[in-house]
Design a protein around this motif. Structure first.
Motif, PDB file in Angstrom:
ATOM      1  N   ILE A   8       0.853  -1.194   0.000  1.00 23.06           N
ATOM      2  CA  ILE A   8       0.000   0.000   0.000  1.00 23.06           C
ATOM      3  C   ILE A   8       0.888   1.243   0.000  1.00 23.06           C
ATOM      4  N   LYS A   9       1.906   1.234   0.848  1.00 23.21           N
ATOM      5  CA  LYS A   9       2.824   2.378   0.952  1.00 23.21           C
ATOM      6  C   LYS A   9       3.498   2.652  -0.392  1.00 23.21           C
ATOM      7  N   GLU A  10       3.966   1.604  -1.062  1.00 21.50           N
ATOM      8  CA  GLU A  10       4.605   1.777  -2.373  1.00 21.50           C
ATOM      9  C   GLU A  10       3.652   2.416  -3.372  1.00 21.50           C
ATOM     10  N   LYS A  11       2.398   1.969  -3.386  1.00 21.68           N
ATOM     11  CA  LYS A  11       1.406   2.536  -4.305  1.00 21.68           C
ATOM     12  C   LYS A  11       1.140   4.009  -3.990  1.00 21.68           C
ATOM     13  N   LEU A  15       1.789   7.400  -6.214  1.00 19.03           N
ATOM     14  CA  LEU A  15       0.775   8.424  -6.482  1.00 19.03           C
ATOM     15  C   LEU A  15       1.299   9.814  -6.117  1.00 19.03           C
ATOM     16  N   ILE A  16       1.957   9.930  -4.967  1.00 24.32           N
ATOM     17  CA  ILE A  16       2.520  11.219  -4.554  1.00 24.32           C
ATOM     18  C   ILE A  16       3.534  11.697  -5.586  1.00 24.32           C
ATOM     19  N   HIS A  17       4.383  10.804  -6.039  1.00 26.81           N
ATOM     20  CA  HIS A  17       5.384  11.172  -7.047  1.00 26.81           C
ATOM     21  C   HIS A  17       4.720  11.610  -8.351  1.00 26.81           C
ATOM     22  N   ASN A  18       3.600  11.004  -8.696  1.00 28.55           N
ATOM     23  CA  ASN A  18       2.884  11.396  -9.917  1.00 28.55           C
ATOM     24  C   ASN A  18       2.258  12.785  -9.788  1.00 28.55           C
ATOM     25  N   PHE A  19       1.737  13.105  -8.597  1.00 29.68           N
ATOM     26  CA  PHE A  19       1.067  14.390  -8.401  1.00 29.68           C
ATOM     27  C   PHE A  19       2.040  15.520  -8.091  1.00 29.68           C
ATOM     28  N   ILE A  20       3.216  15.175  -7.594  1.00 21.67           N
ATOM     29  CA  ILE A  20       4.205  16.194  -7.232  1.00 21.67           C
ATOM     30  C   ILE A  20       5.538  15.792  -7.858  1.00 21.67           C
ATOM     31  N   LEU A  43      -5.233  21.931  -3.529  1.00 25.92           N
ATOM     32  CA  LEU A  43      -5.876  21.296  -4.677  1.00 25.92           C
ATOM     33  C   LEU A  43      -5.199  19.964  -5.004  1.00 25.92           C
ATOM     34  N   SER A  44      -3.876  19.951  -4.978  1.00 24.14           N
ATOM     35  CA  SER A  44      -3.159  18.700  -5.243  1.00 24.14           C
ATOM     36  C   SER A  44      -3.456  17.662  -4.174  1.00 24.14           C
ATOM     37  N   LEU A  45      -3.608  18.105  -2.916  1.00 24.82           N
ATOM     38  CA  LEU A  45      -3.952  17.171  -1.840  1.00 24.82           C
ATOM     39  C   LEU A  45      -5.320  16.552  -2.092  1.00 24.82           C
ATOM     40  N   ILE A  46      -6.282  17.359  -2.497  1.00 32.21           N
ATOM     41  CA  ILE A  46      -7.621  16.848  -2.814  1.00 32.21           C
ATOM     42  C   ILE A  46      -7.535  15.848  -3.967  1.00 32.21           C
ATOM     43  N   MET A  47      -6.772  16.187  -4.998  1.00 31.85           N
ATOM     44  CA  MET A  47      -6.623  15.276  -6.141  1.00 31.85           C
ATOM     45  C   MET A  47      -5.939  13.978  -5.712  1.00 31.85           C
ATOM     46  N   LEU A  48      -4.934  14.097  -4.849  1.00 34.15           N
ATOM     47  CA  LEU A  48      -4.233  12.912  -4.356  1.00 34.15           C
ATOM     48  C   LEU A  48      -5.183  12.019  -3.558  1.00 34.15           C
ATOM     49  N   ILE A  49      -5.933  12.607  -2.643  1.00 29.22           N
ATOM     50  CA  ILE A  49      -6.865  11.809  -1.830  1.00 29.22           C
ATOM     51  C   ILE A  49      -7.915  11.157  -2.714  1.00 29.22           C
TER      52      ILE A  49
END
Length: 82
Positions: A8-11, A15-20, A43-49
């Protein structure tokens, strides 16, 4: 098949690396504060969640988003809702 916490952590880190993109090379661990250490804007946090929710087929109530500060807390939330 049930994912381990490490999977889960790796995934989530992916995702974090993709958004930032500027964090591509950053080392993130469970104590990393995702809303400040990662320089993520709201906004990026909302998109990440939202992406986390769709990736893991869960729903994190909006009022609980403010309780998630670290990567570890996000992992706890994902595990609790799966």
């Amino acid at each position: 098949m049930e994912l381990t916490r490490e999977e889960i952590k790796e995934k989530v880190i992916k995702l974090i690396h993709n958004f930032i993109p500027e964090l591509q090379d950053a080392e993130l661990d469970e104590s990393s504060i995702i809303n400040t250490d990662t320089n993520i804007d709201s906004l990026s946090l909302i998109m990440l969640i939202t992406k986390v929710e769709s990736t893991f087929n869960i729903r994190i109530p909006r009022k609980q988003w403010t309780e998630i500060n670290t990567l570890g807390e996000l992992l706890d939330k994902i595990e609790a809702l799966r």
